[in-house]
Design a protein around this motif. Structure first.
Motif, PDB file in Angstrom:
ATOM      1  N   THR A  66       0.832  -1.205   0.000  1.00  0.00           N
ATOM      2  CA  THR A  66       0.000   0.000   0.000  1.00  0.00           C
ATOM      3  C   THR A  66       0.861   1.247   0.000  1.00  0.00           C
ATOM      4  OG1 THR A  66      -1.726  -1.139   1.265  1.00  0.00           O
ATOM      5  CG2 THR A  66      -1.784   1.265   1.285  1.00  0.00           C
ATOM      6  N   TRP A  67       0.443   2.211  -0.807  1.00  0.00           N
ATOM      7  CA  TRP A  67       1.033   3.547  -0.812  1.00  0.00           C
ATOM      8  C   TRP A  67      -0.042   4.552  -0.414  1.00  0.00           C
ATOM      9  CZ3 TRP A  67       1.980   0.132  -4.827  1.00  0.00           C
ATOM     10  CH2 TRP A  67       3.309  -0.115  -5.161  1.00  0.00           C
ATOM     11  N   GLY A  68       0.383   5.614   0.240  1.00  0.00           N
ATOM     12  CA  GLY A  68      -0.456   6.786   0.394  1.00  0.00           C
ATOM     13  C   GLY A  68      -0.253   7.643  -0.849  1.00  0.00           C
ATOM     14  N   ILE A  69      -1.335   8.169  -1.385  1.00  0.00           N
ATOM     15  CA  ILE A  69      -1.251   9.106  -2.505  1.00  0.00           C
ATOM     16  C   ILE A  69      -1.158  10.494  -1.885  1.00  0.00           C
ATOM     17  CG2 ILE A  69      -2.363  10.014  -4.574  1.00  0.00           C
ATOM     18  CD1 ILE A  69      -4.009   7.366  -4.666  1.00  0.00           C
ATOM     19  N   HIS A  70      -0.003  11.130  -2.044  1.00  0.00           N
ATOM     20  CA  HIS A  70       0.227  12.451  -1.453  1.00  0.00           C
ATOM     21  C   HIS A  70       0.333  13.507  -2.546  1.00  0.00           C
ATOM     22  CE1 HIS A  70       1.726   9.653   1.664  1.00  0.00           C
ATOM     23  NE2 HIS A  70       1.221  10.548   2.492  1.00  0.00           N
ATOM     24  N   GLU A  71      -0.374  14.600  -2.352  1.00  0.00           N
ATOM     25  CA  GLU A  71      -0.294  15.753  -3.247  1.00  0.00           C
ATOM     26  C   GLU A  71       0.057  16.965  -2.395  1.00  0.00           C
ATOM     27  OE1 GLU A  71      -2.725  17.801  -6.886  1.00  0.00           O
ATOM     28  OE2 GLU A  71      -3.912  16.968  -5.246  1.00  0.00           O
ATOM     29  N   ALA A  72       1.149  17.624  -2.731  1.00  0.00           N
ATOM     30  CA  ALA A  72       1.632  18.778  -1.967  1.00  0.00           C
ATOM     31  C   ALA A  72       1.745  18.417  -0.472  1.00  0.00           C
ATOM     32  CB  ALA A  72       0.726  19.990  -2.178  1.00  0.00           C
ATOM     33  N   GLY A  73       2.177  17.198  -0.196  1.00  0.00           N
ATOM     34  CA  GLY A  73       2.397  16.755   1.177  1.00  0.00           C
ATOM     35  C   GLY A  73       1.179  16.222   1.897  1.00  0.00           C
ATOM     36  N   ALA A  74      -0.012  16.391   1.326  1.00  0.00           N
ATOM     37  CA  ALA A  74      -1.245  15.935   1.986  1.00  0.00           C
ATOM     38  C   ALA A  74      -1.702  14.602   1.409  1.00  0.00           C
ATOM     39  CB  ALA A  74      -2.345  16.975   1.806  1.00  0.00           C
ATOM     40  N   LEU A  75      -2.141  13.700   2.275  1.00  0.00           N
ATOM     41  CA  LEU A  75      -2.666  12.424   1.816  1.00  0.00           C
ATOM     42  C   LEU A  75      -4.050  12.637   1.222  1.00  0.00           C
ATOM     43  CD1 LEU A  75      -2.219   8.974   2.993  1.00  0.00           C
ATOM     44  CD2 LEU A  75      -4.598   9.725   2.937  1.00  0.00           C
ATOM     45  N   VAL A  76      -4.230  12.187  -0.032  1.00  0.00           N
ATOM     46  CA  VAL A  76      -5.513  12.337  -0.721  1.00  0.00           C
ATOM     47  C   VAL A  76      -6.156  10.994  -1.051  1.00  0.00           C
ATOM     48  CG1 VAL A  76      -4.931  14.616  -1.642  1.00  0.00           C
ATOM     49  CG2 VAL A  76      -4.458  12.570  -3.017  1.00  0.00           C
ATOM     50  N   GLY A  77      -5.442   9.895  -0.755  1.00  0.00           N
ATOM     51  CA  GLY A  77      -5.986   8.571  -1.022  1.00  0.00           C
ATOM     52  C   GLY A  77      -4.945   7.514  -0.759  1.00  0.00           C
ATOM     53  N   THR A  78      -5.337   6.278  -1.032  1.00  0.00           N
ATOM     54  CA  THR A  78      -4.391   5.169  -0.963  1.00  0.00           C
ATOM     55  C   THR A  78      -4.551   4.323  -2.213  1.00  0.00           C
ATOM     56  OG1 THR A  78      -5.837   3.608   0.199  1.00  0.00           O
ATOM     57  CG2 THR A  78      -4.472   5.084   1.567  1.00  0.00           C
ATOM     58  N   ILE A  79      -3.485   3.626  -2.547  1.00  0.00           N
ATOM     59  CA  ILE A  79      -3.493   2.724  -3.699  1.00  0.00           C
ATOM     60  C   ILE A  79      -2.534   1.598  -3.383  1.00  0.00           C
ATOM     61  CG2 ILE A  79      -1.664   4.001  -4.924  1.00  0.00           C
ATOM     62  CD1 ILE A  79      -3.302   3.373  -7.532  1.00  0.00           C
ATOM     63  N   GLY A  80      -2.807   0.439  -3.923  1.00  0.00           N
ATOM     64  CA  GLY A  80      -1.900  -0.657  -3.641  1.00  0.00           C
ATOM     65  C   GLY A  80      -2.045  -1.816  -4.590  1.00  0.00           C
ATOM     66  N   VAL A  81      -1.083  -2.706  -4.490  1.00  0.00           N
ATOM     67  CA  VAL A  81      -1.121  -3.986  -5.180  1.00  0.00           C
ATOM     68  C   VAL A  81      -1.278  -5.029  -4.076  1.00  0.00           C
ATOM     69  CG1 VAL A  81       0.041  -5.588  -6.727  1.00  0.00           C
ATOM     70  CG2 VAL A  81       0.403  -3.125  -6.993  1.00  0.00           C
ATOM     71  N   TYR A  82      -2.392  -5.734  -4.136  1.00  0.00           N
ATOM     72  CA  TYR A  82      -2.763  -6.657  -3.084  1.00  0.00           C
ATOM     73  C   TYR A  82      -2.787  -8.088  -3.605  1.00  0.00           C
ATOM     74  CZ  TYR A  82      -3.980  -2.205  -1.139  1.00  0.00           C
ATOM     75  OH  TYR A  82      -3.900  -0.907  -0.701  1.00  0.00           O
ATOM     76  N   ARG A  83      -2.788  -9.029  -2.668  1.00  0.00           N
ATOM     77  CA  ARG A  83      -2.844 -10.454  -3.002  1.00  0.00           C
ATOM     78  C   ARG A  83      -1.734 -10.847  -3.979  1.00  0.00           C
ATOM     79  NH1 ARG A  83      -8.609 -12.508  -4.187  1.00  0.00           N
ATOM     80  NH2 ARG A  83      -7.855 -12.065  -6.255  1.00  0.00           N
ATOM     81  N   VAL A  84      -0.557 -10.277  -3.785  1.00  0.00           N
ATOM     82  CA  VAL A  84       0.602 -10.657  -4.593  1.00  0.00           C
ATOM     83  C   VAL A  84       0.939 -12.098  -4.221  1.00  0.00           C
ATOM     84  CG1 VAL A  84       3.015 -10.161  -5.122  1.00  0.00           C
ATOM     85  CG2 VAL A  84       1.418  -8.265  -4.676  1.00  0.00           C
ATOM     86  N   ASP A  85       0.921 -12.981  -5.215  1.00  0.00           N
ATOM     87  CA  ASP A  85       1.018 -14.409  -4.902  1.00  0.00           C
ATOM     88  C   ASP A  85       2.369 -15.047  -5.207  1.00  0.00           C
ATOM     89  OD1 ASP A  85       1.002 -14.617  -7.675  1.00  0.00           O
ATOM     90  OD2 ASP A  85      -0.898 -15.706  -7.779  1.00  0.00           O
ATOM     91  N   GLY A  86       3.335 -14.274  -5.695  1.00  0.00           N
ATOM     92  CA  GLY A  86       4.635 -14.844  -6.006  1.00  0.00           C
ATOM     93  C   GLY A  86       4.654 -15.632  -7.301  1.00  0.00           C
ATOM     94  N   MET A  87       3.515 -15.667  -8.011  1.00  0.00           N
ATOM     95  CA  MET A  87       3.425 -16.392  -9.274  1.00  0.00           C
ATOM     96  C   MET A  87       3.054 -15.443 -10.416  1.00  0.00           C
ATOM     97  SD  MET A  87       1.646 -19.833  -7.726  1.00  0.00           S
ATOM     98  CE  MET A  87       1.021 -20.325  -9.282  1.00  0.00           C
TER      99      MET A  87
END
Length: 188
Positions: A66-87
């Motif tokens: 998970t990453w925080g989406i920051h604009e001008a230092g303020a968090l405006v959302g989150t985004i991520g890559v989930y359920r990474v299975d190694g395959m």
């Protein structure tokens, strides 16, 4: 896995930190985020604290990034890559605070995450899925703009603390051209 910072023209994607807890807590009061994402309900400040503390552990495990989406230092959302299975598989997930919606921030952040996730220097994924509760049209429009191909309906597959819902599923392959895609469930 060590956390990675990604940058776009106007955004920085980095781990949410303690200073972001209030912004996460406030955003997760939004009825749309509560309805369409798996955040706890009711969402309390302790949930935001726990979320921020868990993210570095998840990066270390290499499965939910998970990453925080920051604009001008303020968090405006989150985004991520989930359920990474190694395959070679993972799932894109995101939310944007109500006051930051529009203006292309999500698509901009998602392009950076997808580029990194497919890169051999990143996760080296082959397939990235996207899932959303049926009716989450804003999320579906973003995914179709990112080039995800609609694959179908998952019956009663998405559950959070309050609902069990049918879900839409789409996917993007590393070999796809990432051009916006028409989806049969969206009126274009």
């Amino acid at each position: 896995m060590e956390p990675v910072i990604l940058r776009t023209e106007r955004l920085e994607l980095s781990l949410p930190v303690e200073a972001d807890v209030d912004a996460i807590y406030a955003a997760c009061q939004d009825p749309g985020i509560q309805r369409y994402t798996p955040v706890p309900f009711p969402y309390e400040r302790t949930h935001a604290d726990g979320f921020v503390r868990q993210i570095p552990k998840d990066w270390e495990a290499g499965q939910n990034l998970t990453w925080g989406i920051h604009e001008a230092g303020a968090l405006v959302g989150t985004i991520g890559v989930y359920r990474v299975d190694g395959m070679g598989n993972g799932e894109l997930g995101y939310w944007v605070a109500p006051e930051a919606r529009g203006g292309g921030r999500l698509v901009e952040a998602a392009h950076a995450v997808i580029d990194w996730a497919f890169s051999p220097d990143g996760l080296g994924l082959t397939r990235m899925e996207w899932r959303a509760v049926v009716g989450n049209v804003a999320s579906a429009r973003a995914a179709s703009r990112l080039g995800f191909r609609y694959e179908g309906l998952l019956r009663q597959a998405l559950a959070n603390t309050k609902h069990r819902d049918d879900g839409w599923i789409a996917a993007l392959l590393v070999t796809d051209d990432r051009m916006p895609q028409p989806w049969p469930v969206l009126e274009d």
